[in-house]
Design an enzyme around this catalytic site. Structure first.
Site, PDB file in Angstrom:
ATOM      1  CB  CYS A 163      12.263  -4.633  24.521  1.00 49.77           C
ATOM      2  SG  CYS A 163      12.031  -4.431  22.829  1.00 49.77           S
TER       3      CYS A 163
ATOM      4  CB  CYS B 148      16.692 -11.103  10.361  1.00 52.83           C
ATOM      5  SG  CYS B 148      15.501 -11.410  11.578  1.00 52.83           S
TER       6      CYS B 148
ATOM      7  CB  CYS C 120      15.373 -14.510   9.081  1.00 49.72           C
ATOM      8  SG  CYS C 120      15.215 -14.887  11.179  1.00 49.72           S
TER       9      CYS C 120
ATOM     10  CB  CYS D 127      10.496  -7.497  26.771  1.00 56.07           C
ATOM     11  SG  CYS D 127       9.623  -8.554  25.863  1.00 56.07           S
TER      12      CYS D 127
ATOM     13  CB  CYS E   1       6.096  -3.973  21.442  1.00 57.83           C
ATOM     14  SG  CYS E   1       5.761  -5.540  21.657  1.00 57.83           S
TER      15      CYS E   1
ATOM     16  NE  ARG F 206      22.937 -14.671  13.132  1.00 63.07           N
ATOM     17  CZ  ARG F 206      21.669 -15.148  13.347  1.00 63.07           C
ATOM     18  NH1 ARG F 206      20.622 -15.124  14.041  1.00 63.07           N
ATOM     19  NH2 ARG F 206      21.536 -16.443  12.505  1.00 63.07           N
TER      20      ARG F 206
ATOM     21  CB  CYS G 284      16.703 -17.986  14.454  1.00 62.77           C
ATOM     22  SG  CYS G 284      17.998 -17.028  15.093  1.00 62.77           S
TER      23      CYS G 284
HETATM   24  N1  SAM Z   1       8.734  -8.780  19.044  1.00 63.53           N
HETATM   25  C1  SAM Z   1       9.466  -9.860  18.734  1.00 63.53           C
HETATM   26  C2  SAM Z   1       9.754 -10.699  19.961  1.00 63.53           C
HETATM   27  O1  SAM Z   1       9.824 -10.356  20.960  1.00 63.53           O
HETATM   28  O2  SAM Z   1       9.956 -11.992  19.645  1.00 63.53           O
HETATM   29  C3  SAM Z   1      10.381  -9.744  17.715  1.00 63.53           C
HETATM   30  C4  SAM Z   1      11.313  -8.582  18.118  1.00 63.53           C
HETATM   31  S1  SAM Z   1      12.374  -8.685  19.525  1.00 63.53           S
HETATM   32  C5  SAM Z   1      13.037  -6.892  19.526  1.00 63.53           C
HETATM   33  C6  SAM Z   1      13.687  -9.568  19.082  1.00 63.53           C
HETATM   34  C7  SAM Z   1      14.823  -9.871  20.025  1.00 63.53           C
HETATM   35  O3  SAM Z   1      15.633  -8.662  20.418  1.00 63.53           O
HETATM   36  C8  SAM Z   1      14.274 -10.129  21.470  1.00 63.53           C
HETATM   37  O4  SAM Z   1      13.926 -11.604  21.853  1.00 63.53           O
HETATM   38  C9  SAM Z   1      15.375 -10.030  22.248  1.00 63.53           C
HETATM   39  O5  SAM Z   1      16.332 -11.163  22.589  1.00 63.53           O
HETATM   40  C10 SAM Z   1      16.363  -9.184  21.395  1.00 63.53           C
HETATM   41  N2  SAM Z   1      16.579  -7.605  22.028  1.00 63.53           N
HETATM   42  C11 SAM Z   1      15.674  -6.526  22.174  1.00 63.53           C
HETATM   43  N3  SAM Z   1      16.306  -5.402  23.030  1.00 63.53           N
HETATM   44  C12 SAM Z   1      17.352  -5.950  23.227  1.00 63.53           C
HETATM   45  C13 SAM Z   1      18.533  -5.399  23.872  1.00 63.53           C
HETATM   46  N4  SAM Z   1      18.057  -3.969  24.456  1.00 63.53           N
HETATM   47  N5  SAM Z   1      19.564  -5.840  23.978  1.00 63.53           N
HETATM   48  C14 SAM Z   1      19.803  -6.945  23.240  1.00 63.53           C
HETATM   49  N6  SAM Z   1      18.712  -7.831  22.728  1.00 63.53           N
HETATM   50  C15 SAM Z   1      17.785  -7.162  22.543  1.00 63.53           C
HETATM   51  C1  DTB Z   2      18.274 -11.516  17.946  1.00 68.52           C
HETATM   52  O1  DTB Z   2      18.533 -12.484  18.808  1.00 68.52           O
HETATM   53  N1  DTB Z   2      19.135 -10.321  18.333  1.00 68.52           N
HETATM   54  C2  DTB Z   2      18.383  -9.228  17.119  1.00 68.52           C
HETATM   55  C3  DTB Z   2      17.446 -10.295  16.249  1.00 68.52           C
HETATM   56  N2  DTB Z   2      17.565 -11.600  17.021  1.00 68.52           N
HETATM   57  C4  DTB Z   2      16.272  -9.949  16.103  1.00 68.52           C
HETATM   58  C5  DTB Z   2      17.891  -8.194  17.928  1.00 68.52           C
HETATM   59  C6  DTB Z   2      18.732  -7.397  18.695  1.00 68.52           C
HETATM   60  C7  DTB Z   2      18.160  -6.201  19.115  1.00 68.52           C
HETATM   61  C8  DTB Z   2      18.748  -5.280  19.941  1.00 68.52           C
HETATM   62  C9  DTB Z   2      18.020  -4.148  20.266  1.00 68.52           C
HETATM   63  C10 DTB Z   2      17.679  -3.278  19.135  1.00 68.52           C
HETATM   64  O2  DTB Z   2      18.721  -2.899  18.384  1.00 68.52           O
HETATM   65  O3  DTB Z   2      16.555  -2.641  19.273  1.00 68.52           O
HETATM   66 FE1  SF4 Z   3       7.750  -6.115  22.089  1.00 67.82          FE
HETATM   67 FE2  SF4 Z   3      10.355  -5.745  22.428  1.00 67.82          FE
HETATM   68 FE3  SF4 Z   3       9.278  -7.758  23.694  1.00 67.82          FE
HETATM   69 FE4  SF4 Z   3       9.644  -7.901  21.220  1.00 67.82          FE
HETATM   70  S1  SF4 Z   3      11.128  -7.868  22.765  1.00 67.82           S
HETATM   71  S2  SF4 Z   3       7.670  -8.497  22.330  1.00 67.82           S
HETATM   72  S3  SF4 Z   3       9.225  -5.897  20.378  1.00 67.82           S
HETATM   73  S4  SF4 Z   3       8.611  -5.535  23.850  1.00 67.82           S
END
Ligand code: SAM
Ligand code: DTB
Ligand code: SF4
Length: 336
Positions: free
Chosen positions: A59, A96, A128, A56, A52, A260, A188
């Site tokens: 992430c 989802c 979702c 973030c 990506c 959730r 959501c």
């Molecule tokens: N790329 C899209 C976005 O950012 O909206 C969708 C996928 S993104 C991985 C979805 C959500 O996962 C993020 O908004 C964040 O709240 C959650 N997330 C990502 N990494 C995480 C982590 N290490 N611990 C907890 N939540 C995480």
């Molecule tokens: C949300 O609030 N938490 C989920 C879902 N929406 C997409 C994602 C959590 C991701 C946690 C880190 C991972 O497994 O990559």
């Molecule tokens: Fe990309 Fe992760 Fe940010 Fe979603 S949360 S926009 S997958 S870097």
């Protein structure tokens, strides 16, 4: 009566109560507005992992951090549909699909996701997606394909946003939520705690969510899963008391919303999760993986449900989207 006019001071006062007072108040709100003991079971699948372009800080899928996540292109449709079927067979009612995209592009991959949405919807699951930013037209196409809900988290407060993400703005996020709402898709949206934010940031994020024109139908509360290689790898884990404050405050502010208990359950004993359900959480992700990190599997959760006397919530399809809007629409769900 649902309120979208909460003041910041009111939210602060709720949030800062002694934790047991807060949980007791939230439990009372929960009992009044929800069926206690019922928990929605959702399953996640990362349909496109890693690579990506966003930054973030939490992430594991951001290309710029070296996290060891195995990146892959959009999965074949059949693989996704088979995973959805397995989730359904294991008792999940919502599926989802997540993609590590900054935003949706009008290309062949999006066409394929639309097809996946239709197929998963045909299985009788609430479908979702979480695909990054969408415009009005893309939201409309997702709706037409059969999308039930769209996940798009605010993640933290507007004030703290640029400390966590610099490649987009808070307003970009709010715009997508508006597009999703306008298309008649269930919203959501929630956040993550443990990013290094203050209590003020947590209060401000909850205030923003609870004062949107309509409450999100679901609010995920994630505990940061610290991943090696990300800038937040060494953040201390959040405590159950912090999760309880978030969940209970969300429950009091948004009584009809599904709250959730999302990322972070892998590290939580059943006793801690039980407190979260008491405080008003009524939805979880089940299945051995979230998107890229481990999560309790269906068997572990089945055992937890048995221990706590919880029952899985039936599919939500008969509840009108927008039921959490003030006034007229609310009347539709009263007594439902
Ligand atoms: N790329 C899209 C976005 O950012 O909206 C969708 C996928 S993104 C991985 C979805 C959500 O996962 C993020 O908004 C964040 O709240 C959650 N997330 C990502 N990494 C995480 C982590 N290490 N611990 C907890 N939540 C995480
Ligand atoms: C949300 O609030 N938490 C989920 C879902 N929406 C997409 C994602 C959590 C991701 C946690 C880190 C991972 O497994 O990559
Ligand atoms: Fe990309 Fe992760 Fe940010 Fe979603 S949360 S926009 S997958 S870097």
């Amino acid at each position: 009566m649902l309120r979208t006019d909460w003041t910041l001071d009111e939210v602060k006062a709720i949030y800062h109560q002694p934790v047991l007072e807060l949980v007791a108040q939230a439990a009372a709100v929960h009992k009044e507005h929800q069926t206690t003991g019922e928990v929605q079971v959702c399953t996640l699948l990362s349909v496109k992992t890693g690579g990506c372009p966003e930054d973030c800080a939490y992430c594991p899928q951001a290309a710029r951090y070296h996290t060891g996540v195995q990146a892959h292109k959009l999965l074949p449709d059949a693989e996704v549909i088979a995973a959805a079927q397995r989730a359904k067979d294991s008792g999940s009612t919502r599926f989802c699909m997540g993609a590590a995209w900054r935003e949706v592009r009008d290309n062949r991959d999006f066409d394929r996701v639309l097809n996946m949405v239709t197929e998963v919807n045909n299985l009788g699951l609430e479908v979702c997606c979480t695909l990054g930013m969408v415009n009005e037209y893309q939201a409309e196409r997702l709706k037409q394909a059969g999308l039930y809900a769209y996940n798009h988290n605010l993640d933290t407060s507007a004030e703290n946003y640029s400390n966590i993400i610099t490649t987009r703005t808070y307003d970009d996020r709010l715009d997508t939520l508006e597009h999703v709402r306008k298309a008649g898709i269930s919203v959501c949206s929630g956040g993550i705690i443990g990013l290094g934010e203050t209590d003020e940031d947590r209060v401000a994020m909850l205030h923003t969510l609870a004062t949107l024109p309509a409450h999100p139908e679901s609010v995920p509360v994630n505990a940061l899963v610290p991943v090696q290689g990300t800038p937040l790898a060494d953040q201390p884990r959040v405590s159950v008391w912090e999760m309880l404050r978030m969940i209970a405050t969300a429950r009091i502010l948004m009584p009809k919303t599904m709250v959730r208990l999302s990322a972070g359950r892998q590290e939580m004993p059943v006793s801690e999760q039980a407190l979260c359900f008491l405080a008003g959480a009524n939805s979880i992700f089940s299945g051995e993986k979230l998107l890229t990190t481990p999560n309790p599997d269906f068997d572990a959760d089945k055992q937890m449900f048995a221990t706590l006397g919880l029952t899985p919530r039936k599919s939500f399809k008969d509840v009108p989207v927008g039921a959490t809007v003030l006034g007229k629409a609310e009347a539709i769900t009263v007594g439902a």
